[in-house]
Structure formats: C-alpha cells, structure tokens
Design a protein around this motif. Structure first.
Motif, PDB file in Angstrom:
ATOM      1  N   SER A  26       0.820  -1.209   0.000  1.00  0.00           N
ATOM      2  CA  SER A  26       0.000   0.000   0.000  1.00  0.00           C
ATOM      3  C   SER A  26       0.856   1.261   0.000  1.00  0.00           C
ATOM      4  N   SER A  27       2.100   1.130   0.484  1.00  0.00           N
ATOM      5  CA  SER A  27       3.057   2.224   0.309  1.00  0.00           C
ATOM      6  C   SER A  27       4.428   1.644   0.613  1.00  0.00           C
ATOM      7  N   LEU A  28       5.432   2.373   0.258  1.00  0.00           N
ATOM      8  CA  LEU A  28       6.799   1.915   0.519  1.00  0.00           C
ATOM      9  C   LEU A  28       7.190   2.395   1.929  1.00  0.00           C
ATOM     10  N   SER A  29       6.519   1.808   2.908  1.00  0.00           N
ATOM     11  CA  SER A  29       6.727   2.258   4.298  1.00  0.00           C
ATOM     12  C   SER A  29       8.077   1.745   4.813  1.00  0.00           C
ATOM     13  N   ASP A  30       8.509   2.267   5.963  1.00  0.00           N
ATOM     14  CA  ASP A  30       9.777   1.793   6.550  1.00  0.00           C
ATOM     15  C   ASP A  30       9.753   0.287   6.804  1.00  0.00           C
ATOM     16  N   PRO A  31       8.662  -0.271   7.399  1.00  0.00           N
ATOM     17  CA  PRO A  31       8.663  -1.733   7.594  1.00  0.00           C
ATOM     18  C   PRO A  31       8.769  -2.508   6.282  1.00  0.00           C
ATOM     19  N   VAL A  32       8.134  -2.013   5.237  1.00  0.00           N
ATOM     20  CA  VAL A  32       8.234  -2.708   3.939  1.00  0.00           C
ATOM     21  C   VAL A  32       9.684  -2.670   3.459  1.00  0.00           C
ATOM     22  N   ILE A  33      10.318  -1.499   3.576  1.00  0.00           N
ATOM     23  CA  ILE A  33      11.721  -1.385   3.143  1.00  0.00           C
ATOM     24  C   ILE A  33      12.605  -2.314   3.972  1.00  0.00           C
ATOM     25  N   ASP A  34      12.330  -2.392   5.274  1.00  0.00           N
ATOM     26  CA  ASP A  34      13.116  -3.311   6.134  1.00  0.00           C
ATOM     27  C   ASP A  34      12.975  -4.748   5.638  1.00  0.00           C
ATOM     28  N   ASN A  35      11.744  -5.137   5.333  1.00  0.00           N
ATOM     29  CA  ASN A  35      11.526  -6.509   4.870  1.00  0.00           C
ATOM     30  C   ASN A  35      12.220  -6.780   3.538  1.00  0.00           C
ATOM     31  N   ILE A  36      12.199  -5.787   2.672  1.00  0.00           N
ATOM     32  CA  ILE A  36      12.893  -5.957   1.385  1.00  0.00           C
ATOM     33  C   ILE A  36      14.395  -6.119   1.642  1.00  0.00           C
ATOM     34  N   ALA A  37      14.932  -5.254   2.498  1.00  0.00           N
ATOM     35  CA  ALA A  37      16.381  -5.307   2.774  1.00  0.00           C
ATOM     36  C   ALA A  37      16.783  -6.650   3.377  1.00  0.00           C
ATOM     37  N   LYS A  38      15.936  -7.148   4.298  1.00  0.00           N
ATOM     38  CA  LYS A  38      16.237  -8.458   4.912  1.00  0.00           C
ATOM     39  C   LYS A  38      16.221  -9.552   3.837  1.00  0.00           C
ATOM     40  N   ALA A  39      15.235  -9.489   2.952  1.00  0.00           N
ATOM     41  CA  ALA A  39      15.147 -10.512   1.897  1.00  0.00           C
ATOM     42  C   ALA A  39      16.389 -10.463   1.005  1.00  0.00           C
ATOM     43  N   ILE A  40      16.806  -9.259   0.686  1.00  0.00           N
ATOM     44  CA  ILE A  40      17.976  -9.124  -0.205  1.00  0.00           C
ATOM     45  C   ILE A  40      19.223  -9.658   0.511  1.00  0.00           C
ATOM     46  N   ASP A  41      19.349  -9.348   1.794  1.00  0.00           N
ATOM     47  CA  ASP A  41      20.516  -9.845   2.550  1.00  0.00           C
ATOM     48  C   ASP A  41      20.585 -11.368   2.497  1.00  0.00           C
ATOM     49  N   ALA A  42      19.392 -11.996   2.506  1.00  0.00           N
ATOM     50  CA  ALA A  42      19.357 -13.462   2.498  1.00  0.00           C
ATOM     51  C   ALA A  42      19.365 -14.023   1.078  1.00  0.00           C
ATOM     52  N   GLY A  43      19.451 -13.135   0.091  1.00  0.00           N
ATOM     53  CA  GLY A  43      19.292 -13.565  -1.304  1.00  0.00           C
ATOM     54  C   GLY A  43      20.463 -14.369  -1.830  1.00  0.00           C
ATOM     55  N   PRO A  44      20.184 -15.415  -2.603  1.00  0.00           N
ATOM     56  CA  PRO A  44      21.268 -16.155  -3.244  1.00  0.00           C
ATOM     57  C   PRO A  44      21.893 -15.314  -4.354  1.00  0.00           C
ATOM     58  N   GLU A  45      23.043 -15.713  -4.790  1.00  0.00           N
ATOM     59  CA  GLU A  45      23.695 -15.022  -5.908  1.00  0.00           C
ATOM     60  C   GLU A  45      22.680 -14.926  -7.064  1.00  0.00           C
ATOM     61  N   GLY A  46      22.577 -13.768  -7.646  1.00  0.00           N
ATOM     62  CA  GLY A  46      21.658 -13.606  -8.775  1.00  0.00           C
ATOM     63  C   GLY A  46      20.282 -13.087  -8.374  1.00  0.00           C
ATOM     64  N   TRP A  47      20.095 -12.773  -7.080  1.00  0.00           N
ATOM     65  CA  TRP A  47      18.788 -12.241  -6.668  1.00  0.00           C
ATOM     66  C   TRP A  47      18.462 -10.971  -7.468  1.00  0.00           C
ATOM     67  N   ALA A  48      17.210 -10.743  -7.645  1.00  0.00           N
ATOM     68  CA  ALA A  48      16.797  -9.469  -8.251  1.00  0.00           C
ATOM     69  C   ALA A  48      15.483  -9.031  -7.622  1.00  0.00           C
ATOM     70  N   PHE A  49      15.297  -7.739  -7.623  1.00  0.00           N
ATOM     71  CA  PHE A  49      14.127  -7.165  -6.969  1.00  0.00           C
ATOM     72  C   PHE A  49      13.716  -5.921  -7.753  1.00  0.00           C
ATOM     73  N   GLY A  50      12.447  -5.702  -7.863  1.00  0.00           N
ATOM     74  CA  GLY A  50      12.002  -4.520  -8.596  1.00  0.00           C
ATOM     75  C   GLY A  50      10.841  -3.813  -7.929  1.00  0.00           C
ATOM     76  N   LEU A  51      10.833  -2.517  -8.113  1.00  0.00           N
ATOM     77  CA  LEU A  51       9.704  -1.680  -7.697  1.00  0.00           C
ATOM     78  C   LEU A  51       9.160  -1.079  -8.968  1.00  0.00           C
ATOM     79  N   GLY A  52       7.890  -1.276  -9.185  1.00  0.00           N
ATOM     80  CA  GLY A  52       7.401  -0.857 -10.486  1.00  0.00           C
ATOM     81  C   GLY A  52       6.555   0.374 -10.446  1.00  0.00           C
TER      82      GLY A  52
END
Ligand SMILES: Cc1cc2nc3c(=O)[nH]c(=O)nc-3n(C[C@H](O)[C@H](O)[C@H](O)COP(=O)(O)OP(=O)(O)OC[C@H]3O[C@@H](n4cnc5c(N)ncnc54)[C@H](O)[C@@H]3O)c2cc1C
Length: 496
Positions: free
Chosen positions: A364-390
């Motif tokens: 519903s918005s790019l809130s701080d908790p959403v950004i935290d969750n994205i950052a945590k996911a990326i930290d745990a990401g395997p080589e080749g992870w990708a993420f997009g905001l559209g």
C-alpha cells in the motif's frame, strides 16, 4: 495434477497423435482430460475449419507454441490442442469446439501471466498471437490482442502518437489492458484501460459483441481491469495522444546502497511531477547494482531540473539518461534484463538448463517496515537475486472517478517483484524458495490493493479483496456473460 500423471498423459496423447491420429482418416478416439472421447474426425473438422492452425502434441511447433513467457516454471503445462486463431471467426470456432467437447479453455495473448493462466493441461488454448493488426487512424488505434506492447509503442511512435502501455515491451496488449495496464505514462495519462474506447468480444455462447461507453456498457466497465473473465477480446480500440518529448534511460548505483536508496526513492517520488516515472530494478548478479529506469515526458531542460535530486543521491556507476524517442524506448527493458543474467558458471556433470522465476505483489506504500523486509530478503538472497519496484499509483491514474473501472488505484500503492535466474536445474528449487519467502515476508495484507496483473495468487479471497467494492458488480456481470465459468483461467471472478 501431479507432474508424473501429466507426463504420462502427455506421452499417451503424443503416442496416439504421433501415430497418425491426426492423419485424420484414423478413427482412433482420444481421451480428453475431462474423460470425454473426441474423435479424430472432430479434430479434423476443427483443423480444416480454422483460418489459422491447430497444433497438437505431435506437431513440431507444439513445444514452442505451448510455452508461455510467465517466467514461472511451476506452471509448465501441456495442452491437448492449441488453436492458433487467425481471425475472429476462428475464436468462435475454437470456443464452440471446446464447449462441445467439454475441454478446459485457456486464452493467450502475450502469454505473460505470472501464473501461466494462458495455458491449461489437457485443454484447448485459444491462442490470439496472430490477431496482431495495428491500425492507427488519426487519434485512434485498433489493435489485435496478440500485439506486443513494444510493437504498438513503436508503431504509434512512427505516427507521432502514443499510449500508456507497460514498461516491458514483450507483454501482450490483450492481457495487459484487460487487467489495467500500468506503465511509463501512469502519472500523465493513467492506465492502458483508461484509453480503451471500445472492444470486440466473443462471448462464451459464440456471440460477437462490441463493448463501449454506449454499447454493452456493463461489459465495457468490467473489461477495464476485470481481466479475461467475461469474453474473449478480439480487438481493442484506443484513444491515443500526441507523443511527448522524452528523456529516459537508466542511472545505476551500487546495490549495497539499496536500503537508503529505497527510502530516498519513496520521498523523491512523493514530490516528483506527474511527468516522471522511475522504476527500480536491483540485482545481485555479476555486478550487484541498482538500476533506476527513468522516463520523463517533457523537454531536456525540465528533466535536468527534475532529476537533480536523483543524480545527487550518490556517485552513479553509470548514467544513461538522455533525450530519447518514445517508441524506441522499449529497448530500455532489454538492457535491464542483463541484470537478471545468472552467473555463467559450470557445475561438474550437469547440463546447463537456465530458468527464471518471479512473483509480483502490491504494497500500500513503501513504508519503513516494507523497506526493512525488502532489505532483509535481499541480505538473504542467493547469488543472482533481483528485486524490482514498479508502478506507483500517482498522478493521472488516481484521478479517474472512483469505481469508474474495476482497476483499484489507491494513492501511493506500489507494485513490487522478486525475481531470480539460474543456469542449472539443481539451483532452481532454492532460488524459487527465496522468491516465495521474500514475497510472503512483505506481509501484504490481502485487503490492501493488489494490482491484478501482478497478483501471484489465485486464492479467491485475495481476488475478492483485490477488487474490493467492485467485486459484487463484477460477479453479477460474470453471471450474465459466463454463468458456467468457462473462462476460469484468470484471476477468476466466480459466478457462484
Ligand atoms: C516480464 C514481465 C513484465 C511485466 N511488466 C508489466 C508492466 O510494466 N506493467 C503492467 O501493467 N504489467 C506488467 N506485467 C504483467 C502483465 O501485464 C500481465 O501478466 C498481463 O496479464 C500479461 O498479458 P499477456 O497478454 O502478455 O498475457 P497472457 O498470459 O496471454 O494473458 C493474461 C491473462 O489475460 C487473459 N487474456 C489475455 N488475452 C485475452 C483476451 N484477448 N481475451 C480474454 N482474456 C484474455 C488470459 O487468459 C490470462 O488470464 C509484466 C509481466 C511480465 C512477465
């Protein structure tokens, strides 16, 4: 159906069909998924009646024709028949055949649905890719559903016109528009469905209808965001607009800055003019990078001013933003695809078998908790992870009268996606799990906005929630036009 059964059934179909059942004088009967027996004569009749071609598992073109571009290996399906329709009459014939023979139906335009809704095991795919005419006349464009967004952008650009389509040129105009259609012009022109003037549809009982603001108005309302639930669209007529000047390109930053960049991006976009759209793709591929894909409708001087904060975020790794021509800007997406390239490694004793997987959702918005969750996911990401905001719901897309189409448009809601590629099959399961877990960790509340074209769930409760106040009206229209739910391979609005 489990994959073993699917494979066995496929072999069964292939062995019979390959043995010449579609030599068509052969009286063999084929067992369709539904259990109904379909004679070779019937296939023959359909095959001969079509202006296009009927593809079966033994046809050399089958393997290519059955595939979708959903980048979702979980839905590798094997239809019994693929009707490559070359005319509207073909659609009527194919639909009639499926009804008579009780075959499940899937409808395919560009084949990009994330859950591969445009194909179906043991059923009939009504493939519209050959319905690809583009007829631009003054301010309107009549377009076949099989046209790809990039082709339409290009053709429009050549005539000095434009449409708000997608940010990815390979998406089909059919599925895109029926689900809404969010792209570079979201802030100034709205969604693709907002420019729809009329559409021709084949309804499940074989009628050909026009839907517009003065004909079959309920249907016209429903197809501007309600997906392929109500009929098979064979032509879309759009109101185009004059193509603007354009400044576009990718500016890249080091991926280690992602968390800060996302906070910056949220605040920057909150006060950016409607003319600016910025999509973000970050990837931990060979060069971990954040790519901000910039699209500014306007002149270079204004763009310079508007983009100053973005350029000041930090020293970019690369800055390819420049004056461009709408119509040719689709090339920006392929250049971004390199971010998804899996490392070209060798695994001893294993053949390469590359793959891709993605899941989309809306927050519903790019809130701080959403950004935290994205950052945590990326930290745990395997080589080749990708993420997009559209696509951020802002500007023109949010200014239409509430409820005037089923596409929900809450201010600031944003589409997100996690993506991953691999070079060897043995890498696939772990990587796909990462995408699944990362998407779940966003904890998207189903009652929040969920843009149907990015919705990676076919849970009826999620679909109902995604349509919110429009759901009951959609269900009423569904009951009228498809009471038996023959068109169910979509984010389904059940008539019951
Ligand atoms: C790489 C990628 C990039 C994307 N980028 C964007 C983007 O920038 N903006 C955006 O808004 N979306 C984007 N999407 C999502 C995209 O809009 C949806 O997946 C859309 O449904 C694709 O349409 P299609 O015709 O290609 O797909 P299909 O899989 O052919 O169709 C999608 C659905 O619509 C139904 N359908 C298709 N055509 C018809 C028809 N003529 N009549 C009735 N039903 C029909 C199908 O049965 C299916 O349920 C992207 C998807 C991918 C995979």
């Amino acid at each position: 159906m489990n994959s073993k059964i699917a494979t066995t059934r496929r072999r069964f179909m292939t062995s019979i069909l390959g043995a010449g059942a579609l030599g068509l004088a052969n009286p063999l009967s084929l067992l369709a998924a539904s259990g109904s027996a379909i004679s070779a004569d019937k296939f023959s009749q359909l095959s001969q009646a079509l202006d296009g071609t009927l593809i079966v598992p033994s046809t050399p073109a089958y393997e290519g024709a059955r595939r979708t571009f959903s980048f979702n290996p979980k839905y590798n399906r094997y239809p019994a028949l693929i009707a490559k329709c070359a005319s509207e009459s073909d659609v009527v014939r194919a639909l009639g055949f499926a009804r008579e023979n009780d075959l499940p139906i899937a409808v395919k335009s560009g084949g990009h649905d994330v859950l591969s809704a445009s194909t179906v095991d043991n059923g009939l795919v009504i493939d519209l890719q050959q319905l690809s005419k583009i007829d631009i006349n003054n301010t309107t464009a009549r377009v076949g559903p099989g046209v790809l967004a990039g082709q339409l952008d290009y053709s429009l650009g050549e005539t000095g016109r434009a449409l708000p389509l997608t940010c990815n040129p390979s998406v089909g105009v059919g599925g895109l528009t029926l689900g809404g259609g969010l792209g570079w012009f979201i802030g100034t022109q709205g969604a693709a469905c907002d420019k729809l003037k009329s559409a021709r549809l084949v309804t499940v009982d074989g009628q050909i209808l026009t839907a517009s603001s003065s004909e079959n108005e309920d249907l016209f309302w429903a197809i501007r965001g309600g997906g392929g639930n109500f009929g098979i669209v064979t032509e879309l007529e759009f109101d185009t607009f004059e193509k603007p000047e354009l400044v576009a390109g990718v500016i890249a930053y080091d991926a280690s800055l992602l968390k800060d960049f996302l906070s910056f991006y949220r605040d920057f976009m909150a006060s950016a003019p409607d003319e600016l759209t910025v999509e973000v793709i970050a990837s931990g591929g060979q060069t971990p990078v954040i790519g901000a894909m910039v699209f500014y409708s306007g002149n270079e001087r204004d763009a310079e001013r508007v983009l100053t904060p973005l350029r000041s975020f930090g020293p970019p790794l690369a800055d390819g933003i420049r004056k461009q021509d709408y119509g040719k800007v689709g090339a920006m997406a392929p250049s971004v695809n390199q971010f998804f390239a899996p490392a070209n490694i060798d695994i001893a004793g294993e053949e390469k078998e590359p793959g891709l997987y993605w899941k989309g959702a809306s927050v519903s918005s790019l809130s701080d908790p959403v950004i935290d969750n994205i950052a945590k996911a990326i930290d745990a990401g395997p080589e080749g992870w990708a993420f997009g905001l559209g696509h951020i719901m802002r500007g023109a897309v949010t200014r239409v009268e509430p409820g005037s189409t089923p596409l929900k448009r809450p201010l600031h809601s944003t589409t997100v996606h996690f993506d991953i590629g691999w070079s060897h099959k043995s890498q696939a399961a772990d990587r796909m799990r990462w995408v699944d877990e990362s998407t779940s960790a966003l904890s998207v509340n189903p009652s929040e906005h969920d843009y149907i074209n990015y919705m990676s769930s076919d849970n009826p409760d999620h679909i109902k929630a995604a349509y919110g106040d429009s759901f009951e009206r959609l269900a009423t229209i569904k009951r009228r036009y498809d009471p038996e739910n023959l068109l169910s391979r979509n984010r389904n609005i059940s008539p019951s």
